[in-house]
Design a protein around this motif. Structure first.
Motif, PDB file in Angstrom:
ATOM      1  N   SER A  23       0.812  -1.211   0.000  1.00  0.00           N
ATOM      2  CA  SER A  23       0.000   0.000   0.000  1.00  0.00           C
ATOM      3  C   SER A  23       0.847   1.264   0.000  1.00  0.00           C
ATOM      4  O   SER A  23       0.320   2.353  -0.148  1.00  0.00           O
ATOM      5  N   SER A  24       2.156   1.145   0.135  1.00  0.00           N
ATOM      6  CA  SER A  24       2.999   2.333   0.173  1.00  0.00           C
ATOM      7  C   SER A  24       3.293   2.877  -1.222  1.00  0.00           C
ATOM      8  O   SER A  24       3.830   3.954  -1.362  1.00  0.00           O
ATOM      9  N   ILE A  25       2.956   2.135  -2.269  1.00  0.00           N
ATOM     10  CA  ILE A  25       3.197   2.580  -3.631  1.00  0.00           C
ATOM     11  C   ILE A  25       1.920   3.264  -4.112  1.00  0.00           C
ATOM     12  O   ILE A  25       0.944   2.614  -4.424  1.00  0.00           O
ATOM     13  N   VAL A  26       1.931   4.578  -4.133  1.00  0.00           N
ATOM     14  CA  VAL A  26       0.725   5.312  -4.505  1.00  0.00           C
ATOM     15  C   VAL A  26       1.053   6.381  -5.533  1.00  0.00           C
ATOM     16  O   VAL A  26       2.182   6.837  -5.644  1.00  0.00           O
ATOM     17  N   ILE A  27       0.031   6.756  -6.272  1.00  0.00           N
ATOM     18  CA  ILE A  27       0.168   7.863  -7.209  1.00  0.00           C
ATOM     19  C   ILE A  27       0.005   9.143  -6.403  1.00  0.00           C
ATOM     20  O   ILE A  27      -0.960   9.301  -5.664  1.00  0.00           O
ATOM     21  N   PRO A  28       0.944  10.073  -6.518  1.00  0.00           N
ATOM     22  CA  PRO A  28       0.843  11.323  -5.754  1.00  0.00           C
ATOM     23  C   PRO A  28      -0.416  12.112  -6.118  1.00  0.00           C
ATOM     24  O   PRO A  28      -0.926  12.012  -7.236  1.00  0.00           O
ATOM     25  N   GLU A  29      -0.911  12.899  -5.156  1.00  0.00           N
ATOM     26  CA  GLU A  29      -2.113  13.698  -5.403  1.00  0.00           C
ATOM     27  C   GLU A  29      -1.911  14.740  -6.494  1.00  0.00           C
ATOM     28  O   GLU A  29      -2.853  15.110  -7.178  1.00  0.00           O
ATOM     29  N   ASP A  30      -0.695  15.223  -6.654  1.00  0.00           N
ATOM     30  CA  ASP A  30      -0.438  16.251  -7.666  1.00  0.00           C
ATOM     31  C   ASP A  30      -0.077  15.633  -9.022  1.00  0.00           C
ATOM     32  O   ASP A  30       0.538  16.270  -9.859  1.00  0.00           O
ATOM     33  N   ALA A  31      -0.514  14.406  -9.246  1.00  0.00           N
ATOM     34  CA  ALA A  31      -0.180  13.705 -10.491  1.00  0.00           C
ATOM     35  C   ALA A  31      -1.081  14.132 -11.644  1.00  0.00           C
ATOM     36  O   ALA A  31      -2.215  14.565 -11.449  1.00  0.00           O
ATOM     37  N   TYR A 109     -12.567  10.526 -16.126  1.00  0.00           N
ATOM     38  CA  TYR A 109     -12.854   9.353 -15.301  1.00  0.00           C
ATOM     39  C   TYR A 109     -11.845   8.236 -15.570  1.00  0.00           C
ATOM     40  O   TYR A 109     -11.542   7.921 -16.722  1.00  0.00           O
ATOM     41  N   PHE A 110     -11.347   7.640 -14.504  1.00  0.00           N
ATOM     42  CA  PHE A 110     -10.506   6.446 -14.576  1.00  0.00           C
ATOM     43  C   PHE A 110     -11.185   5.354 -13.764  1.00  0.00           C
ATOM     44  O   PHE A 110     -11.587   5.590 -12.621  1.00  0.00           O
ATOM     45  N   PRO A 111     -11.339   4.153 -14.324  1.00  0.00           N
ATOM     46  CA  PRO A 111     -11.924   3.056 -13.553  1.00  0.00           C
ATOM     47  C   PRO A 111     -10.929   2.560 -12.500  1.00  0.00           C
ATOM     48  O   PRO A 111      -9.735   2.876 -12.564  1.00  0.00           O
ATOM     49  N   TYR A 120      -5.792   1.190  -7.281  1.00  0.00           N
ATOM     50  CA  TYR A 120      -5.987   2.614  -7.547  1.00  0.00           C
ATOM     51  C   TYR A 120      -7.476   2.836  -7.693  1.00  0.00           C
ATOM     52  O   TYR A 120      -8.121   2.213  -8.539  1.00  0.00           O
ATOM     53  N   ASP A 121      -8.018   3.724  -6.881  1.00  0.00           N
ATOM     54  CA  ASP A 121      -9.461   3.949  -6.857  1.00  0.00           C
ATOM     55  C   ASP A 121      -9.971   4.586  -8.137  1.00  0.00           C
ATOM     56  O   ASP A 121      -9.272   5.377  -8.776  1.00  0.00           O
ATOM     57  N   ALA A 122     -11.203   4.235  -8.481  1.00  0.00           N
ATOM     58  CA  ALA A 122     -11.880   4.879  -9.602  1.00  0.00           C
ATOM     59  C   ALA A 122     -12.154   6.324  -9.213  1.00  0.00           C
ATOM     60  O   ALA A 122     -12.279   6.658  -8.037  1.00  0.00           O
ATOM     61  N   GLY A 123     -12.231   7.188 -10.217  1.00  0.00           N
ATOM     62  CA  GLY A 123     -12.549   8.577  -9.926  1.00  0.00           C
ATOM     63  C   GLY A 123     -12.160   9.501 -11.049  1.00  0.00           C
ATOM     64  O   GLY A 123     -11.670   9.068 -12.096  1.00  0.00           O
ATOM     65  N   GLU A 124     -12.392  10.778 -10.821  1.00  0.00           N
ATOM     66  CA  GLU A 124     -12.036  11.825 -11.778  1.00  0.00           C
ATOM     67  C   GLU A 124     -10.632  12.317 -11.442  1.00  0.00           C
ATOM     68  O   GLU A 124     -10.354  12.684 -10.293  1.00  0.00           O
ATOM     69  N   TYR A 125      -9.758  12.302 -12.454  1.00  0.00           N
ATOM     70  CA  TYR A 125      -8.381  12.703 -12.247  1.00  0.00           C
ATOM     71  C   TYR A 125      -7.952  13.647 -13.358  1.00  0.00           C
ATOM     72  O   TYR A 125      -8.376  13.499 -14.507  1.00  0.00           O
ATOM     73  N   GLU A 126      -7.090  14.607 -13.023  1.00  0.00           N
ATOM     74  CA  GLU A 126      -6.538  15.478 -14.048  1.00  0.00           C
ATOM     75  C   GLU A 126      -5.691  14.612 -14.968  1.00  0.00           C
ATOM     76  O   GLU A 126      -4.814  13.866 -14.518  1.00  0.00           O
ATOM     77  N   SER A 127      -5.996  14.709 -16.262  1.00  0.00           N
ATOM     78  CA  SER A 127      -5.343  13.776 -17.179  1.00  0.00           C
ATOM     79  C   SER A 127      -5.510  14.193 -18.629  1.00  0.00           C
ATOM     80  O   SER A 127      -6.349  15.018 -18.977  1.00  0.00           O
ATOM     81  N   LEU A 128      -4.687  13.562 -19.451  1.00  0.00           N
ATOM     82  CA  LEU A 128      -4.818  13.644 -20.893  1.00  0.00           C
ATOM     83  C   LEU A 128      -5.324  12.276 -21.332  1.00  0.00           C
ATOM     84  O   LEU A 128      -4.673  11.263 -21.064  1.00  0.00           O
ATOM     85  N   VAL A 129      -6.492  12.250 -21.966  1.00  0.00           N
ATOM     86  CA  VAL A 129      -7.090  10.991 -22.398  1.00  0.00           C
ATOM     87  C   VAL A 129      -7.289  11.024 -23.906  1.00  0.00           C
ATOM     88  O   VAL A 129      -7.872  11.966 -24.441  1.00  0.00           O
ATOM     89  N   VAL A 130      -6.780   9.981 -24.554  1.00  0.00           N
ATOM     90  CA  VAL A 130      -6.972   9.805 -25.992  1.00  0.00           C
ATOM     91  C   VAL A 130      -7.918   8.630 -26.162  1.00  0.00           C
ATOM     92  O   VAL A 130      -7.635   7.523 -25.700  1.00  0.00           O
TER      93      VAL A 130
END
Length: 176
Positions: A23-31, A109-111, A120-130
């Motif tokens: 559980s220590s491997i996480v995506i940072p909040e500012d990702a 949205y990311f599943p 990694y939880d589903a949710g809305e994340y700042e991202s570039l989606v193609v």
């Protein structure tokens, strides 16, 4: 009886230790994430998705190399959307594909995803989606900022790394 108590305590400690490590491997909040969604799960569509991912990841890695903050990375990505659109169009043309596509930067949205034992939880994340075509196929994703895509790419080029936990090996030798 004392030996059984020690073994049970070690089992519990192993479970706690293993959970904490995973559980220590996480995506940072500012990702800022990056995702390419295939038209379908057909072999051709998955190959096209892989090629688009590869081409865009290479361009984004170069573009974001000097970004020192999420805000800076976001501005770089937003200003480069026309370049990304041209690269996707060119990649599709080279693959003799007439798929339509969308490039979207913002909250997407990311599943839920489980990767290397980490959820990694589903949710809305700042991202570039193609999104390629109907966007009904499996997707490829990584983190652009901080640049975790590059780390994953480097990992796949190296030999497989096998991790061992001391307690796991201890139990293996104890009960084999």
């Amino acid at each position: 009886m004392k030996k059984l108590g020690i073994v049970l305590a070690i089992i519990v400690l192993y479970g706690v230790f293993h959970s904490l490590m995973m559980s220590s491997i996480v995506i940072p909040e500012d990702a800022i994430r990056f995702r390419v969604i295939a038209n379908s799960n057909s072999k051709d569509d998955q190959e096209i998705k892989a090629e688009v991912s590869k081409v865009l990841e290479s361009e984004m890695t170069d573009s974001l190399r000097l970004a020192s903050s999420k805000v800076e990375a976001s501005l770089i990505l937003q200003s480069a959307i026309p370049t990304f659109e041209n690269l996707v169009a060119s990649t599709l043309k080279n693959a003799n594909s007439s798929l339509e596509f969308q490039v979207n930067y913002g909250m997407n949205y990311f599943p839920e995803k489980i990767y290397n034992g980490v959820k990694y939880d589903a949710g809305e994340y700042e991202s570039l989606v193609v999104t390629l075509g109907d966007g009904l196929g499996d997707n490829w994703w990584c983190v652009l900022f901080p640049p975790l895509c590059v780390m994953e790419a480097e990992e796949t080029e190296a030999e497989e790394v096998e991790y061992h936990f001391f307690l796991e090996e201890f139990f293996h030798h104890l009960f084999s």
